[in-house]
Structures are given as structure tokens and as C-alpha cells.
Design a protein around this motif. Sequence first.
Motif, short mmCIF file in Angstrom:
data_model
loop_
_atom_site.label_atom_id
_atom_site.label_comp_id
_atom_site.label_asym_id
_atom_site.label_seq_id
_atom_site.Cartn_x
_atom_site.Cartn_y
_atom_site.Cartn_z
N GLU A 108 0.86 -1.18 0.00
CA GLU A 108 0.00 0.00 0.00
C GLU A 108 0.90 1.23 0.00
O GLU A 108 2.03 1.19 0.50
N ILE A 109 0.40 2.30 -0.56
CA ILE A 109 1.18 3.53 -0.64
C ILE A 109 1.12 4.22 0.71
O ILE A 109 0.05 4.53 1.23
N ASP A 110 2.32 4.43 1.28
CA ASP A 110 2.44 5.02 2.61
C ASP A 110 2.70 6.52 2.54
O ASP A 110 2.46 7.23 3.51
N GLY A 111 3.17 7.00 1.42
CA GLY A 111 3.44 8.42 1.25
C GLY A 111 3.94 8.70 -0.15
O GLY A 111 4.30 7.79 -0.88
N GLU A 112 3.93 9.98 -0.50
CA GLU A 112 4.39 10.39 -1.83
C GLU A 112 5.09 11.73 -1.73
O GLU A 112 4.71 12.58 -0.93
N ILE A 113 6.10 11.89 -2.56
CA ILE A 113 6.78 13.16 -2.71
C ILE A 113 6.59 13.57 -4.17
O ILE A 113 6.91 12.80 -5.07
N LYS A 114 6.07 14.78 -4.37
CA LYS A 114 5.80 15.26 -5.73
C LYS A 114 6.60 16.53 -5.98
O LYS A 114 6.83 17.31 -5.06
N ASP A 115 7.00 16.74 -7.24
CA ASP A 115 7.69 17.97 -7.59
C ASP A 115 6.66 19.10 -7.71
O ASP A 115 5.45 18.87 -7.71
N SER A 116 7.15 20.33 -7.85
CA SER A 116 6.26 21.49 -7.87
C SER A 116 5.30 21.50 -9.06
O SER A 116 4.20 22.03 -8.96
N LYS A 117 5.70 20.90 -10.18
CA LYS A 117 4.82 20.84 -11.35
C LYS A 117 3.90 19.62 -11.31
O LYS A 117 3.03 19.47 -12.15
N LYS A 118 4.14 18.74 -10.33
CA LYS A 118 3.41 17.47 -10.20
C LYS A 118 3.60 16.60 -11.44
O LYS A 118 2.69 15.92 -11.89
N TRP A 119 4.84 16.62 -11.95
CA TRP A 119 5.20 15.78 -13.08
C TRP A 119 5.83 14.48 -12.62
O TRP A 119 5.94 13.53 -13.38
N PHE A 120 6.30 14.44 -11.37
CA PHE A 120 6.99 13.26 -10.85
C PHE A 120 6.44 12.89 -9.48
O PHE A 120 6.02 13.75 -8.71
N ILE A 121 6.46 11.60 -9.19
CA ILE A 121 6.10 11.10 -7.86
C ILE A 121 7.18 10.12 -7.41
O ILE A 121 7.54 9.21 -8.16
N ASP A 122 7.68 10.30 -6.22
CA ASP A 122 8.44 9.27 -5.54
C ASP A 122 7.47 8.68 -4.54
O ASP A 122 6.99 9.36 -3.63
N SER A 123 7.14 7.42 -4.74
CA SER A 123 6.10 6.75 -3.97
C SER A 123 6.73 5.82 -2.94
O SER A 123 7.58 5.00 -3.29
N VAL A 124 6.33 5.97 -1.69
CA VAL A 124 6.84 5.12 -0.61
C VAL A 124 5.78 4.07 -0.31
O VAL A 124 4.63 4.39 -0.02
N TRP A 125 6.19 2.81 -0.42
CA TRP A 125 5.26 1.70 -0.22
C TRP A 125 5.61 0.95 1.05
O TRP A 125 6.76 0.90 1.47
N LYS A 126 4.59 0.33 1.64
CA LYS A 126 4.83 -0.61 2.75
C LYS A 126 4.02 -1.87 2.50
O LYS A 126 2.95 -1.83 1.87
N PHE A 127 4.56 -2.97 2.95
CA PHE A 127 3.91 -4.25 2.75
C PHE A 127 2.71 -4.35 3.68
O PHE A 127 2.79 -3.99 4.85
N LYS A 128 1.59 -4.80 3.14
CA LYS A 128 0.35 -4.91 3.94
C LYS A 128 0.48 -6.01 4.97
O LYS A 128 1.06 -7.02 4.79
#
Length: 128
Positions: A108-128
Motif C-alpha cells: 500500500e502507498i504510505d506516502g508520496e513526494i511530488k515535484d512542484s509541477k506534479k510531473w513526478f512522484i516518488d512513492s513510498v510503499w509498505k507491505f500490507k
Amino acid sequence: MILKKNPHTILNAYNDATGITAAFNLNLLTRINKELNADFNIEQFQHYQTYDPISGACRSYLVSLADQVVNIDHTEIIFKENELIDMEVSQKFSEADIKELAKKTGFEIDGEIKDSKKWFIDSVWKFK
């Protein structure tokens, strides 16, 4: 959010006029020369970039500009003119793709970091 952008925008980012991606990939040959006792002639390779908007795969290659023999620690590798070295695949996903991939693999997605234009996502996942 526009993660899968216009194909020209993505291709231009990797095939940039200043040659950043080309230098990054050619630097790998320089490192192989230094760290693995090789003799790549960097001037005999050229960067080539592709982007497939259907699959989202942005691929980087180095093209041999001549028939040549490269030695890596006493092992000969023969390159034909125009032969490719597959350097990297940078996979582009939509936001829906990211959520679906996480779900299908038991995360499941635990968090996200997005750039100012919202063109990129670094997605942090954790195992359910």
C-alpha cells in the motif's frame, strides 16, 4: 496529475541539448575503464535515446561508431559498427499505474513526494 507527459517532452528530457544523459551513460564506460581495467575508446560510442509512450519505457543506448575490440581485464569484446549497448530503462507510470502496481504486489502507498509541477512522484510503499 500529468505523470505520462507528451512523448516529445519526455524524449527531450533524456535527449537533452546539453548532453547530460549522454555524459551520464558514457561515464559508465569511463568507470569500467578505471575500475575493471578496460580500454573503451569513449569517442567511438554515441548516445541514442528512445521513448515508447504506449509502454512508458524510456531507453538509453550507446551506439558503437566503428567495428572495434574492447578489452575488459583480459577479455575481448567485439563490437560491430552500429551495435548497441543497452544502458538503462526509465519506466514512466501514470498515477493509476502506480496505485495498481502497489495493490497487485501486496503493498500500500504510505506516502508520496511530488515535484512542484506534479510531473513526478516518488512513492513510498509498505507491505500490507
